[in-house]
Design an enzyme around this catalytic site. Sequence first.
Site, PDB file in Angstrom:
ATOM      1  N   SER A 152       0.860  -1.049  -0.073  1.00  0.00           N
ATOM      2  CA  SER A 152       0.016  -0.075   0.020  1.00  0.00           C
ATOM      3  C   SER A 152       0.989   1.335  -0.108  1.00  0.00           C
ATOM      4  O   SER A 152       1.811   1.276  -0.837  1.00  0.00           O
ATOM      5  CB  SER A 152      -0.831   0.022   1.013  1.00  0.00           C
ATOM      6  OG  SER A 152      -1.932   0.979   1.232  1.00  0.00           O
TER       7      SER A 152
ATOM      8  N   ARG B 269     -11.516   5.753  10.669  1.00  0.00           N
ATOM      9  CA  ARG B 269     -10.815   4.243  10.510  1.00  0.00           C
ATOM     10  C   ARG B 269     -12.101   3.390  10.246  1.00  0.00           C
ATOM     11  O   ARG B 269     -11.984   2.583   9.477  1.00  0.00           O
ATOM     12  CB  ARG B 269     -10.638   3.832  11.854  1.00  0.00           C
ATOM     13  CG  ARG B 269     -10.097   2.707  12.261  1.00  0.00           C
ATOM     14  CD  ARG B 269      -8.682   2.374  11.439  1.00  0.00           C
ATOM     15  NE  ARG B 269      -7.935   1.134  11.734  1.00  0.00           N
ATOM     16  CZ  ARG B 269      -6.767   0.707  11.100  1.00  0.00           C
ATOM     17  NH1 ARG B 269      -6.316   1.666  10.128  1.00  0.00           N
ATOM     18  NH2 ARG B 269      -6.192  -0.293  11.692  1.00  0.00           N
TER      19      ARG B 269
ATOM     20  N   ASP C 265      -8.850  -6.337  -4.305  1.00  0.00           N
ATOM     21  CA  ASP C 265      -8.476  -5.284  -3.811  1.00  0.00           C
ATOM     22  C   ASP C 265      -8.993  -4.224  -4.840  1.00  0.00           C
ATOM     23  O   ASP C 265      -8.701  -3.999  -5.753  1.00  0.00           O
ATOM     24  CB  ASP C 265      -7.012  -5.107  -3.729  1.00  0.00           C
ATOM     25  CG  ASP C 265      -6.605  -3.899  -3.111  1.00  0.00           C
ATOM     26  OD1 ASP C 265      -7.378  -2.909  -2.925  1.00  0.00           O
ATOM     27  OD2 ASP C 265      -5.212  -3.719  -2.922  1.00  0.00           O
TER      28      ASP C 265
ATOM     29  N   HIS D 135      -7.961  -5.420   0.073  1.00  0.00           N
ATOM     30  CA  HIS D 135      -6.507  -4.660   0.318  1.00  0.00           C
ATOM     31  C   HIS D 135      -5.914  -5.288   1.358  1.00  0.00           C
ATOM     32  O   HIS D 135      -4.696  -5.244   1.165  1.00  0.00           O
ATOM     33  CB  HIS D 135      -7.014  -3.022   0.378  1.00  0.00           C
ATOM     34  CG  HIS D 135      -5.805  -2.347   0.260  1.00  0.00           C
ATOM     35  ND1 HIS D 135      -4.960  -2.159  -0.531  1.00  0.00           N
ATOM     36  CD2 HIS D 135      -5.229  -1.533   1.241  1.00  0.00           C
ATOM     37  CE1 HIS D 135      -3.881  -1.288  -0.241  1.00  0.00           C
ATOM     38  NE2 HIS D 135      -3.869  -0.773   0.952  1.00  0.00           N
ATOM     39  N   ASP D 136      -6.626  -5.635   2.470  1.00  0.00           N
ATOM     40  CA  ASP D 136      -5.847  -6.084   3.663  1.00  0.00           C
ATOM     41  C   ASP D 136      -5.151  -7.579   3.300  1.00  0.00           C
ATOM     42  O   ASP D 136      -4.342  -7.843   4.067  1.00  0.00           O
ATOM     43  CB  ASP D 136      -7.030  -6.477   4.531  1.00  0.00           C
ATOM     44  CG  ASP D 136      -7.131  -5.331   5.711  1.00  0.00           C
ATOM     45  OD1 ASP D 136      -6.200  -4.446   5.728  1.00  0.00           O
ATOM     46  OD2 ASP D 136      -7.943  -5.607   6.661  1.00  0.00           O
TER      47      ASP D 136
END
Lengths: 381, 381
Positions: free
Chosen positions: B156, B226, B322, B355-356
């Site tokens: 990222s 968040r 992602d 994405h994680d």
Amino acid sequence: MSQDKGGSVGCVVPQTAQFDQPLLLTCGVTVPRYQLVYETYGELNADRSNAVLICHALSGHHHAAGLHHEDDKAAGWWDNMIGPGKPIDTERFFVVALNNLGGCHGSTGPSTIDPETGNPFGSRFPLVTVKDWVDSQARLADQLGIAQWAAVVGGSLGGMQALMWTMSFPERIRHAVVIASAPRLSAQNIAFNDVARQAILTDPDFHGGDYYAHGVVPTRGLRLARMLGHITYLSDDGMGSKFGRLLRGERFNYNFDVEFQIESYLRYQGDKFAGYFDANTYLLMTKALDYFDPARRYGEGNLSRALSRAKASFLIAAFDSDWRFSPDRSREIVKALTDNRLPVTYAEIRSVHGHDAFLMDDPQYFAVMRRYFDRIAAEGV
Amino acid sequence: MSQDKGGSVGCVVPQTAQFDQPLLLTCGVTVPRYQLVYETYGELNADRSNAVLICHALSGHHHAAGLHHEDDKAAGWWDNMIGPGKPIDTERFFVVALNNLGGCHGSTGPSTIDPETGNPFGSRFPLVTVKDWVDSQARLADQLGIAQWAAVVGGSLGGMQALMWTMSFPERIRHAVVIASAPRLSAQNIAFNDVARQAILTDPDFHGGDYYAHGVVPTRGLRLARMLGHITYLSDDGMGSKFGRLLRGERFNYNFDVEFQIESYLRYQGDKFAGYFDANTYLLMTKALDYFDPARRYGEGNLSRALSRAKASFLIAAFDSDWRFSPDRSREIVKALTDNRLPVTYAEIRSVHGHDAFLMDDPQYFAVMRRYFDRIAAEGV
């Protein structure tokens, strides 16, 4: 086939329907009496068979077409679709558009004065569901003398109402037009709604929903909710081609002022919305989205079984760049309808405009809508 | 090839490097002196050729592997990837992980006490860019006696730093490992960042960035930021299969308490993060993401020209689910590298984790990483 075809319904005057028969909501609360504000365009025919109901989405209302004053700059929110010679042709159809129960544009909602206390309902206004809206819309149909709609039409949350009509009142709807919608929200959809709600609920100016008495409005939260919503209404590609990485100034500021035009656009949209929309209504609308799941009570969320009561014909339309309610979600509905051998036309339309495409001029989309309403008219309305 | 292979680096002690030579930042501000906190795992070899730099992403820090105390429940954030016998094998490589300038885990940042005033820097801390970070990391390499990294690695925002290293210091990096990254943010990426920032900036407890003096923290804004971030880190399908429409209770509450498990998860993640992360650092990290665009100064954002200075070999890895930094974004980098005839391995990995995924155990992903680092080792480090 786009906005240059067809005329305007002209100046319209909103009307108010009063309902004094108590309405039992899904949540268990009974609303003793309520008002719905609505507009109509075109003429109801002699056998009352040409009525079309327009259901609005999250931030919509009853003012779908025409102007309120001759010098209005903006027309109703679906003025490109509704009018003489337009796809939903007011020379053939009697079109009814309302503000839903819980709204903030004239129908009874959280910002309405509670006659028993003299203060706005605020936090005491109950949460309503898509089913409750359809029940209240059926009573509006009764008052207007409409036993059966030629069609019930809506995009997004409006499409859920059209779908619900076919299950709650299968005899009272001949066609359901369900655009850019879904049979239920996904976890991601709910997640976005919850962030938007938390923005409002944790705004110090929210005061547990009773901000009216404090002379403030949770504009910070409502603004954030709308900014976030806007991202999900547009497609990544659409945003990219419209804004890309364009700067507002000549170079970076290296501070927290607007750097990119996309930031300017979003903040403007957020500020504008927070200036006129009621936060409690926004919360309530997002909850109605979350709760909608007509298949829930059937084994393993069986949508086919839920729709087995339906008798309508269907137009289901989706847009390929819509990632909020993608074409996959519409295809779930189509499958459940074909499982029940119900007549269904499915249109998957190419557009760069994402979820918002249902409100935009698009030749293919408008041609699909025009042809479908031509067909309804040809069946004899 | 997953977490059960390989051991732990054991207990590690963070170290602090002091820099007294002024650093001129991209924004024009000069930082007169600063500290960087870092950890190292493994041993630097005799010819100092086996050093690997780990660059962290938005909310990361220097504690990438091992434990700080024997009874720590959680290991460093990339402990599955780094350790003896793991893909980034500390028996072969000397691994360095730091907290970036502007961070809130020990390196000089907005929450650091300004010795000139005795108060935290707060709003007076300048915005930093990926280029600035790479410049400061080069000075850390100087202090550690590392003339050239065997590899610079990151996911990222960390991948952007690895990419920047190949342009800022082409002679000082042999391999760049760029995972789940992008050559620049899209309008949609910037839009999400701006909503997150506006949540913090408009929190009444933000006090223009000088909340420290008021004894408060903008937890509401940081929590929303968040929550929103988390949605973009997960895939729609991944969220769907993990949470779907599962309720927390047996039935709907019809109020604003948690109804769905996804709401519970997001609010928990938001609360946890807001309890320890510094809001000014969060703002600064999102701005560094927005500003990153090494191609900007070249004609029409020509990434190929920007990368013409690079001399490294590259591993570019992306995950199919992602949607924050989709494989398309990685392919843009691959194209620019092949335009320059630079050695590049491209891996597009199937994963439901969005994405994680770059932080998760995945056999295919770990095999790709292991094989690439085996190759680096085989070249002779």
